[in-house]
Motif scaffolding. Structure first.
Motif, PDB file in Angstrom:
ATOM      1  N   ILE A   1       2.530   5.975   5.799  1.00  0.00           N
ATOM      2  CA  ILE A   1       1.928   5.958   4.546  1.00  0.00           C
ATOM      3  C   ILE A   1       1.564   7.351   4.370  1.00  0.00           C
ATOM      4  O   ILE A   1       1.718   7.701   3.746  1.00  0.00           O
ATOM      5  N   GLN A   2       0.651   7.782   5.648  1.00  0.00           N
ATOM      6  CA  GLN A   2      -0.393   8.965   4.965  1.00  0.00           C
ATOM      7  C   GLN A   2       0.598   9.819   5.416  1.00  0.00           C
ATOM      8  O   GLN A   2       0.628  11.284   4.428  1.00  0.00           O
ATOM      9  N   ALA A   3       1.789   9.902   5.948  1.00  0.00           N
ATOM     10  CA  ALA A   3       2.749  11.011   6.239  1.00  0.00           C
ATOM     11  C   ALA A   3       4.020  10.809   5.297  1.00  0.00           C
ATOM     12  O   ALA A   3       4.629  11.841   5.055  1.00  0.00           O
ATOM     13  N   GLY A   4       3.263  10.362   4.506  1.00  0.00           N
ATOM     14  CA  GLY A   4       4.541   9.560   3.091  1.00  0.00           C
ATOM     15  C   GLY A   4       5.889   9.263   3.141  1.00  0.00           C
ATOM     16  O   GLY A   4       6.758   9.899   2.178  1.00  0.00           O
TER      17      GLY A   4
ATOM     18  N   LEU B   1       0.316  -1.173   0.375  1.00  0.00           N
ATOM     19  CA  LEU B   1       0.102   0.051  -0.212  1.00  0.00           C
ATOM     20  C   LEU B   1       1.205   1.235   0.082  1.00  0.00           C
ATOM     21  O   LEU B   1       0.892   2.253  -0.766  1.00  0.00           O
ATOM     22  N   SER B   2       2.035   1.064   1.033  1.00  0.00           N
ATOM     23  CA  SER B   2       3.084   2.198   0.772  1.00  0.00           C
ATOM     24  C   SER B   2       3.473   2.712  -0.548  1.00  0.00           C
ATOM     25  O   SER B   2       3.534   3.656  -0.979  1.00  0.00           O
ATOM     26  N   SER B   3       3.849   1.628  -1.337  1.00  0.00           N
ATOM     27  CA  SER B   3       4.202   2.021  -3.016  1.00  0.00           C
ATOM     28  C   SER B   3       3.480   2.355  -3.555  1.00  0.00           C
ATOM     29  O   SER B   3       3.534   3.599  -4.254  1.00  0.00           O
ATOM     30  N   VAL B   4       1.724   2.499  -3.594  1.00  0.00           N
ATOM     31  CA  VAL B   4       0.731   2.540  -4.464  1.00  0.00           C
ATOM     32  C   VAL B   4       0.824   3.680  -3.692  1.00  0.00           C
ATOM     33  O   VAL B   4       0.901   5.001  -4.999  1.00  0.00           O
ATOM     34  N   ALA B   5       0.913   4.738  -2.381  1.00  0.00           N
ATOM     35  CA  ALA B   5       0.518   5.524  -2.257  1.00  0.00           C
ATOM     36  C   ALA B   5       1.952   6.586  -2.780  1.00  0.00           C
ATOM     37  O   ALA B   5       1.465   7.324  -2.603  1.00  0.00           O
ATOM     38  N   ARG B   6       2.769   6.032  -2.611  1.00  0.00           N
ATOM     39  CA  ARG B   6       4.146   6.726  -2.767  1.00  0.00           C
ATOM     40  C   ARG B   6       4.453   7.202  -4.420  1.00  0.00           C
ATOM     41  O   ARG B   6       4.810   8.302  -5.295  1.00  0.00           O
ATOM     42  N   ARG B   7       3.827   5.743  -5.051  1.00  0.00           N
ATOM     43  CA  ARG B   7       3.918   6.638  -7.130  1.00  0.00           C
ATOM     44  C   ARG B   7       2.510   6.918  -7.013  1.00  0.00           C
ATOM     45  O   ARG B   7       3.025   7.383  -8.061  1.00  0.00           O
TER      46      ARG B   7
END
Length: 259
Positions: free
Chosen positions: A227-230, A83-89
């Motif tokens: 994740i929210q904090a990027g 999920l963190s990879s999706v959010a970052r991308r």
């Protein structure tokens, strides 16, 4: 199904029966009145201790002791890292589709809060409040079996006192002393068995299961807030590894291991 719970109860009962059979007659340990007094008394005491609505909810929690949860901490970690990879991308809004597909309702709720742009502090408060009430529900489930472990020996002792009173009243006939004393002690035996072979083990298993579930949800909270904090997925992975024992971290790969 968690086979160890059922196995422990069955083997415990089997060992007790084996001990009785190898040292005496099983029939000597069967007394219907004593069984009714101990089991019936324990049930009535539990009913008197819990409101009916809470008792119904509590009973549903006890099934956790016999279930094997499909999610492991490492699987949850991998899901959060993805999920963190999706959010970052693609940005936080891209998590909505993943949130809809998530099987864990707690994880799904957290993702949706993030997608809706909820303040991080409020996200933490909402998720931790839910964790608090989850712990309370689990404690209620354990409390039911703690009550059984408390009341069963007590009613066993009550039965013993009743038997002793009957024995003392019949002291003029020495032939009745032995049988009366035997019946008096049987109720204490039943109470001890019910408490130590059923009530206390189930309570202990629920405590272990509760700790595992709480740990997994705390991991979810920390991961979603990161994740929210990027934060970088790599940093998130290292942060979440601190939630699990070293022997399980190898499932996530050898990176970040200092041991």
């Amino acid at each position: 199904m968690d086979i160890t719970t059922l196995m422990g109860i069955v083997l415990g009962a089997g060992l007790i029966i084996w001990g009785i059979v190898t040292s005496g007659d099983l029939g000597n340990y069967v007394d219907v009145a004593s069984i009714i007094l101990v089991i019936g008394g324990t049930i009535t005491a539990v009913l008197a201790s819990y409101p009916m609505e809470k008792l119904k909810k509590t009973l549903t929690i006890t099934k956790i002791a016999f279930q094997n949860r499909s999610h492991s901490p490492t699987n949850i970690m991998k899901e959060i890292i993805e999920l963190s990879s999706v959010a970052r991308r693609d940005g936080l809004l891209a998590l909505e589709e993943a949130g809809n597909k998530a099987e864990d309702e707690f994880l799904k709720k957290g993702i949706m809060l993030i997608v809706d742009g909820t303040d991080p502090e409020l996200v933490r408060n909402i998720m931790e409040t839910e964790l608090t009430f989850l712990e309370e529900r689990h404690a209620d489930g354990r409390g039911l079996f703690d009550s059984i472990a408390t009341f069963a020996p007590a009613f066993g002792m009550i039965g013993t006192l009743i038997g002793l009173i009957n024995m003392l009243q019949g002291l003029d006939d020495p032939s009745t002393v032995g049988p009366q004393m035997s019946v008096a002690l049987i109720t204490t035996f039943y109470g001890s068995v019910l408490a130590n072979a059923f009530g206390m083990p189930i309570s202990a298993k629920l405590k272990v299961k509760s700790k595992q579930e709480i740990l997994m949800k705390e991991l979810i909270v920390e991961g979603l807030l990161s994740i929210q904090a990027g934060e970088n997925p790599r940093i998130i992975e290292e942060k979440l590894k601190t939630f699990i024992p070293p022997e399980l971290r190898s499932e996530m790969g050898n990176s970040g291991e200092g041991e």
